[in-house]
Design an enzyme around this catalytic site. Structure first.
Site, mmCIF file in Angstrom:
data_model
loop_
_atom_site.group_PDB
_atom_site.id
_atom_site.type_symbol
_atom_site.label_atom_id
_atom_site.label_comp_id
_atom_site.label_asym_id
_atom_site.label_seq_id
_atom_site.Cartn_x
_atom_site.Cartn_y
_atom_site.Cartn_z
ATOM 1 C CG HIS A 62 11.491 20.330 61.343
ATOM 2 N ND1 HIS A 62 12.206 21.471 61.567
ATOM 3 C CD2 HIS A 62 10.248 20.721 60.957
ATOM 4 C CE1 HIS A 62 11.439 22.520 61.318
ATOM 5 N NE2 HIS A 62 10.238 22.087 60.964
ATOM 6 C CD GLU A 78 16.538 18.479 60.479
ATOM 7 O OE1 GLU A 78 17.093 19.421 59.895
ATOM 8 O OE2 GLU A 78 15.301 18.311 60.455
ATOM 9 C CB CYS A 88 15.089 25.093 61.621
ATOM 10 S SG CYS A 88 14.223 23.974 62.751
ATOM 11 C CB CYS A 96 16.332 20.644 63.987
ATOM 12 S SG CYS A 96 14.691 20.175 63.397
#
Length: 150
Positions: free
Chosen positions: A77, A79, A105, A108
């Site tokens: 992801h 992040e 999410c 993360c």
């Protein structure tokens, strides 16, 4: 007219996401401390690994809905990539802020909690109650960006 800082940083997440190699959703993130950008990240496969445009998206092939079975995705992801980039370059992100064009999410959120990030400003909603719970418990400010409200 110059943009406000939050407008500026959110706009930058939308530029960063253009580098995404994900076939399903393009996400960009930046980590900022004292109005200085420390790291950026977009969602995609690790460096040196074939992109999903070459291999296909396993989650798409298996009709897996958004938010489920993250572990079979080849990519990271945005992040995660921003946090990894800071670590790779030896940059401390303690006491920083993360701007993201999509709400993080729970996977993360765990990394954000342990990285010492104190505030997350996101543009687009992503439903993950566990992420909300962790941010609340850790006292990380989670703010939905609305242009012109800061």
């Amino acid at each position: 007219m110059r943009p406000e800082w939050d407008d500026y940083f959110i706009e930058m997440t939308n530029v960063v996401k253009k580098r995404s190699t994900c076939l399903r959703r393009q996400v960009g993130a930046i980590i900022v401390k004292k109005r200085h950008i420390l790291a950026t990240g977009y969602n995609g496969v690790p460096s040196g690994i074939r992109h999903c445009s070459e291999t296909g998206c396993l989650r798409e092939q298996m009709n897996i809905p958004s938010g489920q079975r993250h572990e079979i995705c080849r990519g990271l992801h945005a992040e995660q990539n921003a946090i990894v980039q800071a670590a790779y370059h030896g940059i401390s992100i303690a006491e920083s802020m993360l701007y993201c064009n999509t709400k993080p999410c729970s996977i993360c959120a765990k990394m954000i909690c342990n990285a010492g990030i104190k505030k997350v400003i996101y543009e687009n909603y992503y439903d993950d109650p566990l992420a909300d719970e962790m941010f609340y418990e850790k006292r990380i400010k989670l703010i939905k960006y609305e242009k012109g409200t800061f």
